[in-house]
Design a protein around this motif. Structure first.
Motif, PDB file in Angstrom:
ATOM      1  N   SER A   7      42.898  51.273  39.729  1.00  0.00           N
ATOM      2  CA  SER A   7      42.810  50.349  40.797  1.00  0.00           C
ATOM      3  C   SER A   7      43.180  50.882  42.092  1.00  0.00           C
ATOM      4  O   SER A   7      43.834  52.128  42.117  1.00  0.00           O
ATOM      5  CB  SER A   7      44.119  49.209  40.407  1.00  0.00           C
ATOM      6  OG  SER A   7      43.694  48.657  39.299  1.00  0.00           O
TER       7      SER A   7
ATOM      8  N   PRO B 262      43.049  41.174  38.126  1.00  0.00           N
ATOM      9  CA  PRO B 262      42.579  40.955  39.585  1.00  0.00           C
ATOM     10  C   PRO B 262      41.240  41.119  40.010  1.00  0.00           C
ATOM     11  O   PRO B 262      40.781  40.793  41.036  1.00  0.00           O
ATOM     12  CB  PRO B 262      43.639  41.704  40.292  1.00  0.00           C
ATOM     13  CG  PRO B 262      44.878  42.112  39.338  1.00  0.00           C
ATOM     14  CD  PRO B 262      44.195  42.122  38.094  1.00  0.00           C
ATOM     15  N   GLN B 263      40.571  42.087  39.003  1.00  0.00           N
ATOM     16  CA  GLN B 263      39.273  42.578  39.228  1.00  0.00           C
ATOM     17  C   GLN B 263      38.150  41.531  38.696  1.00  0.00           C
ATOM     18  O   GLN B 263      36.834  41.805  38.822  1.00  0.00           O
ATOM     19  CB  GLN B 263      39.016  43.818  38.585  1.00  0.00           C
ATOM     20  CG  GLN B 263      39.713  45.053  39.351  1.00  0.00           C
ATOM     21  CD  GLN B 263      41.285  45.106  38.926  1.00  0.00           C
ATOM     22  OE1 GLN B 263      41.565  44.784  38.024  1.00  0.00           O
ATOM     23  NE2 GLN B 263      42.062  45.641  39.978  1.00  0.00           N
TER      24      GLN B 263
ATOM     25  N   ALA C  54      39.558  44.312  51.915  1.00  0.00           N
ATOM     26  CA  ALA C  54      39.670  43.411  50.597  1.00  0.00           C
ATOM     27  C   ALA C  54      38.640  43.713  49.455  1.00  0.00           C
ATOM     28  O   ALA C  54      39.465  43.301  48.260  1.00  0.00           O
ATOM     29  CB  ALA C  54      39.399  41.997  51.179  1.00  0.00           C
TER      30      ALA C  54
ATOM     31  N   HIS D 257      45.733  35.687  41.575  1.00  0.00           N
ATOM     32  CA  HIS D 257      45.747  36.931  42.034  1.00  0.00           C
ATOM     33  C   HIS D 257      45.501  37.076  43.625  1.00  0.00           C
ATOM     34  O   HIS D 257      45.533  38.071  44.357  1.00  0.00           O
ATOM     35  CB  HIS D 257      44.890  38.077  41.331  1.00  0.00           C
ATOM     36  CG  HIS D 257      44.968  38.257  39.831  1.00  0.00           C
ATOM     37  ND1 HIS D 257      46.253  38.632  39.307  1.00  0.00           N
ATOM     38  CD2 HIS D 257      44.557  37.498  38.902  1.00  0.00           C
ATOM     39  CE1 HIS D 257      46.196  38.769  38.149  1.00  0.00           C
ATOM     40  NE2 HIS D 257      45.427  37.883  37.657  1.00  0.00           N
ATOM     41  N   HIS D 258      44.625  36.235  43.999  1.00  0.00           N
ATOM     42  CA  HIS D 258      44.155  36.334  45.438  1.00  0.00           C
ATOM     43  C   HIS D 258      44.417  35.152  46.574  1.00  0.00           C
ATOM     44  O   HIS D 258      43.478  34.559  47.061  1.00  0.00           O
ATOM     45  CB  HIS D 258      42.703  36.863  45.409  1.00  0.00           C
ATOM     46  CG  HIS D 258      42.286  37.907  44.542  1.00  0.00           C
ATOM     47  ND1 HIS D 258      42.708  39.229  44.804  1.00  0.00           N
ATOM     48  CD2 HIS D 258      41.549  37.956  43.471  1.00  0.00           C
ATOM     49  CE1 HIS D 258      42.356  39.889  43.784  1.00  0.00           C
ATOM     50  NE2 HIS D 258      41.796  39.150  43.073  1.00  0.00           N
TER      51      HIS D 258
ATOM     52  N   GLN E 133      44.963  50.582  45.989  1.00  0.00           N
ATOM     53  CA  GLN E 133      45.739  49.741  46.987  1.00  0.00           C
ATOM     54  C   GLN E 133      45.413  49.774  48.171  1.00  0.00           C
ATOM     55  O   GLN E 133      45.005  50.951  48.785  1.00  0.00           O
ATOM     56  CB  GLN E 133      47.343  50.046  46.721  1.00  0.00           C
ATOM     57  CG  GLN E 133      47.712  50.033  45.180  1.00  0.00           C
ATOM     58  CD  GLN E 133      47.701  48.717  44.667  1.00  0.00           C
ATOM     59  OE1 GLN E 133      47.866  47.856  45.333  1.00  0.00           O
ATOM     60  NE2 GLN E 133      47.168  48.780  43.377  1.00  0.00           N
TER      61      GLN E 133
ATOM     62  N   ASN F 105      38.275  46.247  47.943  1.00  0.00           N
ATOM     63  CA  ASN F 105      38.759  47.104  47.044  1.00  0.00           C
ATOM     64  C   ASN F 105      39.423  46.518  45.879  1.00  0.00           C
ATOM     65  O   ASN F 105      39.733  47.179  44.865  1.00  0.00           O
ATOM     66  CB  ASN F 105      39.856  48.144  47.790  1.00  0.00           C
ATOM     67  CG  ASN F 105      39.160  49.186  48.515  1.00  0.00           C
ATOM     68  OD1 ASN F 105      37.873  49.407  48.294  1.00  0.00           O
ATOM     69  ND2 ASN F 105      39.851  49.891  49.404  1.00  0.00           N
ATOM     70  N   ARG F 106      39.741  45.450  46.137  1.00  0.00           N
ATOM     71  CA  ARG F 106      40.255  44.909  45.011  1.00  0.00           C
ATOM     72  C   ARG F 106      39.561  44.371  43.653  1.00  0.00           C
ATOM     73  O   ARG F 106      40.109  44.190  42.350  1.00  0.00           O
ATOM     74  CB  ARG F 106      40.972  43.198  45.390  1.00  0.00           C
ATOM     75  CG  ARG F 106      41.654  43.067  46.727  1.00  0.00           C
ATOM     76  CD  ARG F 106      42.175  41.709  46.917  1.00  0.00           C
ATOM     77  NE  ARG F 106      43.088  41.597  48.173  1.00  0.00           N
ATOM     78  CZ  ARG F 106      43.519  40.715  48.789  1.00  0.00           C
ATOM     79  NH1 ARG F 106      43.996  39.628  47.785  1.00  0.00           N
ATOM     80  NH2 ARG F 106      43.996  40.675  49.851  1.00  0.00           N
TER      81      ARG F 106
END
Length: 334
Positions: free
Chosen positions: A108, A77-78, A114, A325-326, A110, A116-117
């Motif tokens: 990660s 996701p990063q 946004a 993922h997004h 939570q 922060n993803r």
């Protein structure tokens, strides 16, 4: 060295006499004002680390496809890990390269903004543990060099050398290990399309003897060939913004090599913490009079929180990761 098209600066001058250090800072400001690109030598990095990095990169790209795809960025996701050839876009067009993306190694997060993803772990190849050791050593050295350059620019432009420190306390670096395969095409092919770097500062190492990087100077494209154990350094749009356009972000591109040749390069992008803004410098009057304004202002916002910009770049460059993922950000402004 006389045939090089960019200025050459020696970082070790900072550790010599006060006069040498002052001259370095002046030359640094001039290079970034006039060209936006320069060669940096005298960094203190041992020759052996350059060679270890080259071997680690070559060893990774020589792995079987399944071993590389085990850390493909679609698993992150990063947006970390391996990107297969054709898996990244610049200006909406395919870049002909394969690469590994490596950021700060963190847990990660939570929730929250946004961007922060983008915080999280890297993907490392289990079959090549030495890659992580070399990459993390490289990151530490280049982070220290980047901090020296930022403090030198600050001092050269009339503010305290600590001007940028707070924003870069948790710097958001990105290391890319890249291979450009050769092509048989008659016309030059896009290794990386024409662009300006969107962040603050880039240090690029290219393996010896491998050309392809071109920099725009005076409306023409000039070659920037590698120099052994040296870096090609350029500033990005955020440092241009922070100096009101006095320092210059410059367009550049990479032309793919001709087959059967290929090219390995390793850019390191140094940027502020995701939740920070790059601090603006209030220039002295004589420097402000020479500022050209921020190019492209309004087309690609760079004056906000860095994480918002960084996320936007990643969403635009890797639509396959976004889809997995997004999906909720797929229609976010780019």
């Amino acid at each position: 060295m006389a045939d090089l098209n960019l200025p050459i600066l020696d970082l070790s001058d900072l550790d010599k006499s006060p006069e040498d250090a002052a001259r370095f800072r002046e030359d640094l400001a001039v290079a970034a004002h006039d060209v936006g690109f320069f060669y940096l030598v005298g960094t203190g990095i041992e020759h052996d680390l350059f060679r270890r990095l080259q071997r680690a990169a070559r060893d990774f790209f020589a792995l079987p496809e399944d071993d590389k795809l085990a850390i493909e960025n679609v698993h992150s996701p990063q947006f970390r890990g391996y990107t297969r050839i054709g898996g990244e876009l610049t200006q909406g067009k395919i870049d002909w390269r394969e690469q590994i993306d490596i950021g700060p190694e963190r847990e990660s997060v939570q929730g929250g903004p946004a961007y922060n993803r983008l915080i999280g772990p890297n993907l490392w190849p289990a079959v090549q543990p030495e890659l992580r050791e070399v990459a993390e050593s490289w990151q530490r050295h280049l982070t220290a060099i980047s901090r020296k350059l930022l403090s030198s620019w600050a001092e050269a432009l009339g503010v305290a050398p600590t001007h940028f420190d707070a924003a870069f306390e948790e710097a958001e670096s990105l290391l890319k290990i890249v291979r450009y395969p050769g092509t048989d095409a008659v016309e030059p092919q896009q290794g990386v399309g024409i662009h300006k770097d969107g962040g603050v500062l880039t240090l690029l190492w290219v393996e010896p003897g491998k050309g392809g990087l071109q920099v725009e100077r005076g409306g023409e494209w000039v070659d920037a060939p590698p120099v052994d154990d040296a870096f090609i350094v350029n500033i990005g749009e955020m440092l241009e913004y922070a100096t009101g356009g006095y320092l210059k972000a410059t367009k550049h591109r990479v032309i793919s090599p001709k087959a059967p040749d290929d090219r390995v390069s390793v850019p390191f992008f140094f940027n502020p913490a995701l939740n920070s803004q790059v601090p603006v410098i209030d220039l002295p009057d004589e420097l402000r009079a020479q500022s050209r304004g921020v190019s492209g202002e309004g087309e690609n916002p760079i004056d906000g929180v860095y994480g918002e910009n960084a996320l936007r770049y990643r969403l635009r460059a890797h639509p396959n990761v976004v889809e997995i993922h997004h999906a909720d950000l797929a229609n976010a402004p780019s």
